[in-house]
Scaffold this active site. Structure first.
Site, PDB file in Angstrom:
ATOM      1  CG  LEU A   1      10.136  -1.346  -2.533  1.00 36.64           C
ATOM      2  CD1 LEU A   1      11.558  -0.809  -2.751  1.00 36.64           C
ATOM      3  CD2 LEU A   1       9.735  -1.174  -1.072  1.00 36.64           C
ATOM      4  CG  HIS A   2       3.534   1.303  -2.852  1.00 39.16           C
ATOM      5  ND1 HIS A   2       3.587   2.423  -2.051  1.00 39.16           N
ATOM      6  CD2 HIS A   2       3.194   0.279  -2.023  1.00 39.16           C
ATOM      7  CE1 HIS A   2       3.261   2.106  -0.816  1.00 39.16           C
ATOM      8  NE2 HIS A   2       3.030   0.807  -0.763  1.00 39.16           N
TER       9      HIS A   2
ATOM     10  CB  SER B   1      -1.546  -0.608   0.421  1.00 38.45           C
ATOM     11  OG  SER B   1      -1.380  -1.907   0.941  1.00 38.45           O
ATOM     12  CB  SER B   2       2.679  -4.016  -0.713  1.00 33.82           C
ATOM     13  OG  SER B   2       3.732  -3.124  -0.439  1.00 33.82           O
TER      14      SER B   2
ATOM     15  CG  HIS C   1       7.306   1.181  -0.022  1.00 34.80           C
ATOM     16  ND1 HIS C   1       6.454   0.422  -0.789  1.00 34.80           N
ATOM     17  CD2 HIS C   1       7.178   0.717   1.246  1.00 34.80           C
ATOM     18  CE1 HIS C   1       5.848  -0.474  -0.025  1.00 34.80           C
ATOM     19  NE2 HIS C   1       6.255  -0.309   1.215  1.00 34.80           N
TER      20      HIS C   1
ATOM     21  CD  GLN D   1       4.576  -0.497  10.977  1.00 34.97           C
ATOM     22  OE1 GLN D   1       4.348  -1.676  10.855  1.00 34.97           O
ATOM     23  NE2 GLN D   1       5.018   0.251   9.973  1.00 34.97           N
TER      24      GLN D   1
ATOM     25  CB  VAL E   1       2.199   8.433  -1.150  1.00 31.23           C
ATOM     26  CG1 VAL E   1       2.102   8.652  -2.660  1.00 31.23           C
ATOM     27  CG2 VAL E   1       3.416   9.155  -0.574  1.00 31.23           C
TER      28      VAL E   1
ATOM     29  CE  LYS F   1      -1.757   1.767   3.855  1.00 31.63           C
ATOM     30  NZ  LYS F   1      -1.146   0.496   4.094  1.00 31.63           N
ATOM     31  CG  ASP F   2       1.268   1.026   7.837  1.00 34.41           C
ATOM     32  OD1 ASP F   2       0.351   0.219   7.723  1.00 34.41           O
ATOM     33  OD2 ASP F   2       2.015   1.334   6.879  1.00 34.41           O
TER      34      ASP F   2
HETATM   35  P1  AMP Z   1       5.364  -1.962   4.318  1.00 30.71           P
HETATM   36  O1  AMP Z   1       6.255  -2.393   3.191  1.00 30.71           O
HETATM   37  O2  AMP Z   1       3.917  -2.015   3.998  1.00 30.71           O
HETATM   38  O3  AMP Z   1       5.729  -2.623   5.625  1.00 30.71           O
HETATM   39  O4  AMP Z   1       5.673  -0.421   4.532  1.00 30.71           O
HETATM   40  C1  AMP Z   1       6.969   0.027   4.768  1.00 30.71           C
HETATM   41  C2  AMP Z   1       6.898   1.469   5.202  1.00 30.71           C
HETATM   42  O5  AMP Z   1       6.289   2.244   4.166  1.00 30.71           O
HETATM   43  C3  AMP Z   1       6.035   1.648   6.458  1.00 30.71           C
HETATM   44  O6  AMP Z   1       6.636   2.614   7.287  1.00 30.71           O
HETATM   45  C4  AMP Z   1       4.739   2.148   5.877  1.00 30.71           C
HETATM   46  O7  AMP Z   1       3.987   2.939   6.788  1.00 30.71           O
HETATM   47  C5  AMP Z   1       5.217   2.980   4.714  1.00 30.71           C
HETATM   48  N1  AMP Z   1       4.151   3.153   3.707  1.00 30.71           N
HETATM   49  C6  AMP Z   1       3.404   2.174   3.149  1.00 30.71           C
HETATM   50  N2  AMP Z   1       2.483   2.706   2.322  1.00 30.71           N
HETATM   51  C7  AMP Z   1       2.640   4.047   2.385  1.00 30.71           C
HETATM   52  C8  AMP Z   1       1.974   5.152   1.765  1.00 30.71           C
HETATM   53  N3  AMP Z   1       0.959   5.003   0.929  1.00 30.71           N
HETATM   54  N4  AMP Z   1       2.407   6.404   2.065  1.00 30.71           N
HETATM   55  C9  AMP Z   1       3.444   6.596   2.931  1.00 30.71           C
HETATM   56  N5  AMP Z   1       4.111   5.589   3.535  1.00 30.71           N
HETATM   57  C10 AMP Z   1       3.711   4.335   3.272  1.00 30.71           C
END
Ligand code: AMP
Length: 284
Positions: A30-31, A183-184, A34, A151, A174, A147-148
């Protein structure tokens, strides 16, 4: 905050909840992106459930499933700090049982563009896991990042086609100070690669600035020209970056029009070393 792994346990907890259930599905590591989703979820004022699960079915062969960062302890601390009510951290047997599902979903819309073109089974994996997570958590609201973007459209379509009574909220991207979308996968970048990484956002901004100038001058700029020039611009600045795609598509259905317009987004995916990064911005 309760941390649970088993489906039966989270169902038991949720049985006793009368508030709205607000859900933030993630793959962990998480960042701040998230965290924004979690904070927006908290502001909605319900019972907030976060899931952390690296879903194998959305990774293709040769993709980074094994090297995807897993940081369970840090994730737990972040969820605790942000006032999450339940952190759901299932294992694959909890989600997929014996691993031989006999019913599969296939997403047709948006499947052959952008990330769907490069990663043909990716969005099928996303809808497979989300269908299960939605059936376990039964949220009233679920938050996803813009960002996605592709998706997010797939999830909206999943919910409308399969009649899930869930409101889907898209949260703006963000970014780091230099524009790189959080991004992770960013933790896998070397120092040098991290310096290069903002080029993706800069390239999309370059397209946006062209769109703005053209609008100001009342000129129609062909999308194909903008995409080609943007790729050249990127390669001139960072020749070591591999471009998967730089494309301008319609906001709602990801089709390609002829000219840059306010109802389009610029999308990009690049590879820096072993890391694949994606980003998008609205051209409104
Ligand atoms: P993930 O863990 O990459 O599957 O992301 C989980 C959720 O967090 C998804 O809905 C992503 O679109 C969202 N997310 C990931 N990075 C960001 C970001 N930089 N800004 C906003 N939402 C994000």
């Amino acid at each position: 905050m309760q941390v649970v792994q088993r489906v039966a346990d989270i169902r038991n907890i949720l049985k006793g909840i009368s508030e709205k259930v607000i859900f933030v599905p993630t793959m962990g590591a998480l960042h701040a992106g998230h965290e924004k989703l979690i904070q927006d979820a908290k502001e909605l004022g319900g019972f907030v459930v976060v899931s952390v699960y690296v879903n194998p079915t959305q990774f293709g062969s040769g993709e980074d499933l094994l090297s995807y960062p897993r940081l369970a302890e840090a994730d737990t601390a972040i969820c605790e700090k942000n006032g999450v009510d339940v952190l759901f951290m299932p294992e694959t047997k909890d989600i997929y049982g014996d691993g031989k599902p006999q019913i599969r979903l296939t997403i047709k819309s948006f499947a052959d563009v952008l990330c769907g073109k490069d990663r043909p089974s990716h969005f099928n994996g996303v809808v497979q896991v989300l269908t299960r997570l939605f059936n376990i958590v039964k949220p009233d609201v679920a938050l996803f990042g813009q960002k996605d973007y592709q998706q997010l459209l797939v999830v909206k379509r999943l919910v409308s086609d399969l009649l899930f009574p869930i409101e889907i909220i898209g949260v703006p991207t963000v970014r780091e100070k230099d524009g790189l979308a959080m991004s992770s996968r960013n933790v896998n970048l070397s120092l040098r690669e991290r310096e290069i990484a903002p080029i993706l956002h800069k390239t999309l901004q370059w397209i946006k600035s062209k769109a703005e100038t053209a609008r100001f001058d009342r000129r129609a700029l062909p999308i194909e020209w903008a995409e080609d020039e943007a790729k050249k611009w990127l390669k001139t600045h960072e020749p070591d970056v591999e471009i998967d795609y730089i494309e301008v598509l319609n906001n709602d259905d990801l089709t390609k029009g002829q000219f840059l317009a306010s109802n389009t987004h610029a999308f990009g995916a690049i590879r820096i070393g072993k890391t694949r990064l994606i980003d998008n911005i609205a051209l409104d």
